[in-house]
Design a protein around this motif. Sequence first.
Motif, PDB file in Angstrom:
ATOM      1  N   ALA A  29       0.855  -1.192   0.000  1.00 32.34           N
ATOM      2  CA  ALA A  29       0.000   0.000   0.000  1.00 32.34           C
ATOM      3  C   ALA A  29       0.886   1.235   0.000  1.00 32.34           C
ATOM      4  CB  ALA A  29      -0.894  -0.004   1.227  1.00 32.34           C
ATOM      5  N   LEU A  30       0.511   2.211  -0.813  1.00 27.06           N
ATOM      6  CA  LEU A  30       1.235   3.477  -0.892  1.00 27.06           C
ATOM      7  C   LEU A  30       0.314   4.617  -0.473  1.00 27.06           C
ATOM      8  CD1 LEU A  30       2.908   3.014  -4.397  1.00 27.06           C
ATOM      9  CD2 LEU A  30       3.900   2.493  -2.152  1.00 27.06           C
ATOM     10  N   ASN A  31       0.863   5.563   0.257  1.00 27.85           N
ATOM     11  CA  ASN A  31       0.073   6.737   0.619  1.00 27.85           C
ATOM     12  C   ASN A  31      -0.060   7.661  -0.595  1.00 27.85           C
ATOM     13  OD1 ASN A  31       2.477   8.209   0.407  1.00 27.85           O
ATOM     14  ND2 ASN A  31       2.791   8.336   2.608  1.00 27.85           N
ATOM     15  N   MET A  32      -0.664   8.821  -0.398  1.00 34.79           N
ATOM     16  CA  MET A  32      -0.910   9.736  -1.515  1.00 34.79           C
ATOM     17  C   MET A  32       0.381  10.144  -2.227  1.00 34.79           C
ATOM     18  SD  MET A  32      -3.901  12.141   0.216  1.00 34.79           S
ATOM     19  CE  MET A  32      -3.264  13.565  -0.580  1.00 34.79           C
ATOM     20  N   THR A  33       1.401  10.457  -1.453  1.00 35.18           N
ATOM     21  CA  THR A  33       2.662  10.889  -2.058  1.00 35.18           C
ATOM     22  C   THR A  33       3.330   9.728  -2.779  1.00 35.18           C
ATOM     23  OG1 THR A  33       2.911  12.526  -0.305  1.00 35.18           O
ATOM     24  CG2 THR A  33       4.864  12.027  -1.614  1.00 35.18           C
ATOM     25  N   GLY A  34       3.306   8.560  -2.168  1.00 37.06           N
ATOM     26  CA  GLY A  34       3.860   7.379  -2.827  1.00 37.06           C
ATOM     27  C   GLY A  34       3.139   7.090  -4.131  1.00 37.06           C
ATOM     28  N   ALA A  35       1.824   7.227  -4.119  1.00 42.34           N
ATOM     29  CA  ALA A  35       1.033   7.001  -5.333  1.00 42.34           C
ATOM     30  C   ALA A  35       1.362   8.045  -6.397  1.00 42.34           C
ATOM     31  CB  ALA A  35      -0.454   7.033  -4.998  1.00 42.34           C
ATOM     32  N   TYR A  36       1.603   9.277  -5.974  1.00 43.68           N
ATOM     33  CA  TYR A  36       1.988  10.357  -6.892  1.00 43.68           C
ATOM     34  C   TYR A  36       3.244   9.952  -7.652  1.00 43.68           C
ATOM     35  CZ  TYR A  36       3.203  15.184  -8.274  1.00 43.68           C
ATOM     36  OH  TYR A  36       3.517  16.329  -8.968  1.00 43.68           O
ATOM     37  N   VAL A  37       4.247   9.508  -6.907  1.00 46.46           N
ATOM     38  CA  VAL A  37       5.510   9.093  -7.512  1.00 46.46           C
ATOM     39  C   VAL A  37       5.297   7.837  -8.357  1.00 46.46           C
ATOM     40  CG1 VAL A  37       7.853   8.267  -7.036  1.00 46.46           C
ATOM     41  CG2 VAL A  37       6.892  10.156  -5.674  1.00 46.46           C
ATOM     42  N   TRP A  38       4.594   6.859  -7.808  1.00 44.07           N
ATOM     43  CA  TRP A  38       4.395   5.576  -8.489  1.00 44.07           C
ATOM     44  C   TRP A  38       3.720   5.735  -9.849  1.00 44.07           C
ATOM     45  CZ3 TRP A  38       6.354   0.971  -8.174  1.00 44.07           C
ATOM     46  CH2 TRP A  38       5.743  -0.072  -8.867  1.00 44.07           C
ATOM     47  N   THR A  39       2.638   6.498  -9.901  1.00 47.00           N
ATOM     48  CA  THR A  39       1.912   6.627 -11.171  1.00 47.00           C
ATOM     49  C   THR A  39       2.780   7.276 -12.243  1.00 47.00           C
ATOM     50  OG1 THR A  39       0.882   8.712 -10.467  1.00 47.00           O
ATOM     51  CG2 THR A  39      -0.374   6.684 -10.115  1.00 47.00           C
ATOM     52  N   ARG A  40       3.654   8.176 -11.830  1.00 45.99           N
ATOM     53  CA  ARG A  40       4.548   8.805 -12.798  1.00 45.99           C
ATOM     54  C   ARG A  40       5.662   7.858 -13.242  1.00 45.99           C
ATOM     55  NH1 ARG A  40       1.548  12.050 -10.288  1.00 45.99           N
ATOM     56  NH2 ARG A  40       1.033  14.127 -11.064  1.00 45.99           N
ATOM     57  N   LEU A  41       6.136   7.031 -12.319  1.00 47.81           N
ATOM     58  CA  LEU A  41       7.125   6.015 -12.700  1.00 47.81           C
ATOM     59  C   LEU A  41       6.520   5.048 -13.712  1.00 47.81           C
ATOM     60  CD1 LEU A  41       8.732   5.117  -9.245  1.00 47.81           C
ATOM     61  CD2 LEU A  41       9.833   6.331 -11.142  1.00 47.81           C
ATOM     62  N   GLU A  42       5.262   4.662 -13.489  1.00 47.03           N
ATOM     63  CA  GLU A  42       4.589   3.753 -14.426  1.00 47.03           C
ATOM     64  C   GLU A  42       4.502   4.355 -15.822  1.00 47.03           C
ATOM     65  OE1 GLU A  42       1.464   0.866 -12.301  1.00 47.03           O
ATOM     66  OE2 GLU A  42       0.856   2.971 -12.283  1.00 47.03           O
ATOM     67  N   LYS A  43       4.396   5.674 -15.891  1.00 45.48           N
ATOM     68  CA  LYS A  43       4.317   6.355 -17.187  1.00 45.48           C
ATOM     69  C   LYS A  43       5.681   6.568 -17.815  1.00 45.48           C
ATOM     70  CE  LYS A  43       0.119   8.792 -15.896  1.00 45.48           C
ATOM     71  NZ  LYS A  43      -0.459  10.092 -15.512  1.00 45.48           N
ATOM     72  N   GLY A  44       6.742   6.156 -17.100  1.00 39.52           N
ATOM     73  CA  GLY A  44       8.086   6.286 -17.644  1.00 39.52           C
ATOM     74  C   GLY A  44       8.756   7.618 -17.371  1.00 39.52           C
ATOM     75  N   GLN A  45       8.181   8.395 -16.480  1.00 36.61           N
ATOM     76  CA  GLN A  45       8.755   9.693 -16.163  1.00 36.61           C
ATOM     77  C   GLN A  45      10.068   9.528 -15.399  1.00 36.61           C
ATOM     78  OE1 GLN A  45       5.573  12.094 -14.684  1.00 36.61           O
ATOM     79  NE2 GLN A  45       6.836  13.916 -14.615  1.00 36.61           N
ATOM     80  N   LEU A  46      11.015  10.398 -15.658  1.00 38.40           N
ATOM     81  CA  LEU A  46      12.294  10.373 -14.950  1.00 38.40           C
ATOM     82  C   LEU A  46      12.120  10.874 -13.521  1.00 38.40           C
ATOM     83  CD1 LEU A  46      14.670  11.774 -17.713  1.00 38.40           C
ATOM     84  CD2 LEU A  46      14.304   9.386 -17.049  1.00 38.40           C
ATOM     85  N   VAL A  47      12.918  10.331 -12.625  1.00 33.01           N
ATOM     86  CA  VAL A  47      12.818  10.686 -11.204  1.00 33.01           C
ATOM     87  C   VAL A  47      13.044  12.178 -10.996  1.00 33.01           C
ATOM     88  CG1 VAL A  47      13.792  10.292  -8.907  1.00 33.01           C
ATOM     89  CG2 VAL A  47      13.431   8.369 -10.458  1.00 33.01           C
ATOM     90  N   ASP A  48      14.004  12.757 -11.702  1.00 33.65           N
ATOM     91  CA  ASP A  48      14.271  14.195 -11.555  1.00 33.65           C
ATOM     92  C   ASP A  48      13.029  15.023 -11.894  1.00 33.65           C
ATOM     93  OD1 ASP A  48      16.875  13.590 -10.851  1.00 33.65           O
ATOM     94  OD2 ASP A  48      17.685  14.019 -12.844  1.00 33.65           O
ATOM     95  N   ALA A  49      12.322  14.625 -12.933  1.00 36.42           N
ATOM     96  CA  ALA A  49      11.106  15.346 -13.322  1.00 36.42           C
ATOM     97  C   ALA A  49      10.016  15.174 -12.271  1.00 36.42           C
ATOM     98  CB  ALA A  49      10.611  14.851 -14.681  1.00 36.42           C
ATOM     99  N   ILE A  50       9.907  13.980 -11.711  1.00 39.73           N
ATOM    100  CA  ILE A  50       8.914  13.727 -10.660  1.00 39.73           C
ATOM    101  C   ILE A  50       9.207  14.594  -9.446  1.00 39.73           C
ATOM    102  CG2 ILE A  50       7.992  12.000  -9.056  1.00 39.73           C
ATOM    103  CD1 ILE A  50       8.631   9.882 -11.261  1.00 39.73           C
TER     104      ILE A  50
END
Length: 94
Positions: A29-50
């Motif tokens: 389970a991920l909290n709101m912030t974890g989900a924010y990061v996770w959904t962007r990682l799934e889309k292939g976004q770079l960590v720096d951009a996130i």
Amino acid sequence: MVAVAPNLKSISDPDGAVVFDILRDTFIALNMTGAYVWTRLEKGQLVDAIVNELARDTGSDPHEVAADVAEFMEQLMIRHLIVSPPDGNRSSRL
């Protein structure tokens, strides 16, 4: 660069996310912030951009956000939820 491991399924909503690891038969389970990061990682976004987006969207200090996201990424790596490229090049993306 990192990628979401291929053996995962997830569902997200505004309150967080749940990630199912098919190989290990576990849920995370991920909290709101974890989900924010996770959904962007799934889309292939770079960590720096996130990090930049998260700092902007929350009005938080970018250095603090970068440190928190780096710690979160380390936890994802430990749990085998993300993988680095075969050459091991994790560079400044973490």
